[in-house]
Design a protein around this motif. Structure first.
Motif, PDB file in Angstrom:
ATOM      1  N   ASP A  26       4.939 -31.759 -12.210  1.00  0.00           N
ATOM      2  CA  ASP A  26       4.708 -32.634 -13.357  1.00  0.00           C
ATOM      3  C   ASP A  26       5.940 -33.519 -13.531  1.00  0.00           C
ATOM      4  OD1 ASP A  26       4.269 -33.841 -15.837  1.00  0.00           O
ATOM      5  OD2 ASP A  26       3.431 -32.029 -16.737  1.00  0.00           O
TER       6      ASP A  26
ATOM      7  N   LEU B 211       7.041 -34.507 -17.161  1.00  0.00           N
ATOM      8  CA  LEU B 211       7.717 -33.447 -17.899  1.00  0.00           C
ATOM      9  C   LEU B 211       9.191 -33.372 -17.494  1.00  0.00           C
ATOM     10  CD1 LEU B 211       7.963 -30.999 -19.737  1.00  0.00           C
ATOM     11  CD2 LEU B 211       6.938 -29.610 -17.914  1.00  0.00           C
TER      12      LEU B 211
ATOM     13  N   ARG C 142       8.428 -26.027 -22.191  1.00  0.00           N
ATOM     14  CA  ARG C 142       7.302 -26.250 -21.275  1.00  0.00           C
ATOM     15  C   ARG C 142       7.686 -25.872 -19.839  1.00  0.00           C
ATOM     16  NH1 ARG C 142       3.237 -30.453 -23.413  1.00  0.00           N
ATOM     17  NH2 ARG C 142       3.999 -30.930 -25.485  1.00  0.00           N
TER      18      ARG C 142
ATOM     19  N   HIS D 216       6.148 -22.773 -17.616  1.00  0.00           N
ATOM     20  CA  HIS D 216       5.641 -22.895 -16.250  1.00  0.00           C
ATOM     21  C   HIS D 216       6.210 -21.792 -15.349  1.00  0.00           C
ATOM     22  CE1 HIS D 216       3.872 -24.969 -12.818  1.00  0.00           C
ATOM     23  NE2 HIS D 216       4.932 -24.535 -12.165  1.00  0.00           N
TER      24      HIS D 216
ATOM     25  N   LYS E 272       1.958 -21.670 -15.520  1.00  0.00           N
ATOM     26  CA  LYS E 272       1.349 -22.926 -15.936  1.00  0.00           C
ATOM     27  C   LYS E 272       2.033 -23.360 -17.224  1.00  0.00           C
ATOM     28  CE  LYS E 272      -2.350 -20.570 -18.376  1.00  0.00           C
ATOM     29  NZ  LYS E 272      -3.751 -20.507 -18.661  1.00  0.00           N
TER      30      LYS E 272
ATOM     31  N   THR F 120       1.855 -26.304 -20.767  1.00  0.00           N
ATOM     32  CA  THR F 120       1.098 -27.249 -21.571  1.00  0.00           C
ATOM     33  C   THR F 120       1.524 -28.651 -21.141  1.00  0.00           C
ATOM     34  OG1 THR F 120       1.192 -25.685 -23.419  1.00  0.00           O
ATOM     35  CG2 THR F 120       0.531 -27.953 -23.919  1.00  0.00           C
ATOM     36  N   PRO F 121       0.602 -29.462 -20.634  1.00  0.00           N
ATOM     37  CA  PRO F 121       0.976 -30.795 -20.161  1.00  0.00           C
ATOM     38  C   PRO F 121       1.471 -31.701 -21.288  1.00  0.00           C
ATOM     39  CG  PRO F 121      -1.247 -30.207 -19.443  1.00  0.00           C
ATOM     40  CD  PRO F 121      -0.814 -29.177 -20.433  1.00  0.00           C
TER      41      PRO F 121
ATOM     42  N   LYS G 210      -0.555 -33.127 -24.564  1.00  0.00           N
ATOM     43  CA  LYS G 210      -1.384 -32.106 -25.217  1.00  0.00           C
ATOM     44  C   LYS G 210      -0.569 -31.498 -26.354  1.00  0.00           C
ATOM     45  CE  LYS G 210      -4.874 -31.528 -22.169  1.00  0.00           C
ATOM     46  NZ  LYS G 210      -6.161 -30.962 -22.164  1.00  0.00           N
TER      47      LYS G 210
END
Length: 90
Positions: free
Chosen positions: A15, A18, A54, A58, A63, A65-66, A69
């Motif tokens: 990402d 991020l 975040r 991950h 994983k 939260t993008p 969101k």
């Protein structure tokens, strides 16, 4: 050195936005501290902490939260604290 770390994080997390937010907010924190802009400093500190959580989400949970969101900090911390194995944050 920072670019190496940044690129490695992008590979591991997948990402780019991020990771860019994490490093950008950190840079702005430094600049605003020197410029003595407390409101901007606090705002970017919050963005940095959110991005750092975040990233942690991950690595600990597999994983995250993008960006874009809704992010529930309390829920994220609870999930991280409850993670099993050596990666939990208890």
């Amino acid at each position: 050195m920072i670019e190496i770390v940044k690129n490695e994080l992008k590979k591991k997390i997948g990402d780019d936005k991020l990771v860019d937010n994490l490093f950008s907010s950190f840079q702005k924190i430094s600049e605003e501290f020197v410029a003595q802009k407390p409101v901007d400093l606090l705002q970017n500190t919050g963005l940095f902490i959110e991005s750092a959580l975040r990233v942690t989400e991950h690595f600990v949970l597999g994983k995250h939260t993008p960006i874009g969101k809704k992010f529930d900090v309390d829920n994220c911390i609870e999930k991280l604290e409850g993670a099993s194995g050596s990666v939990g944050l208890k």
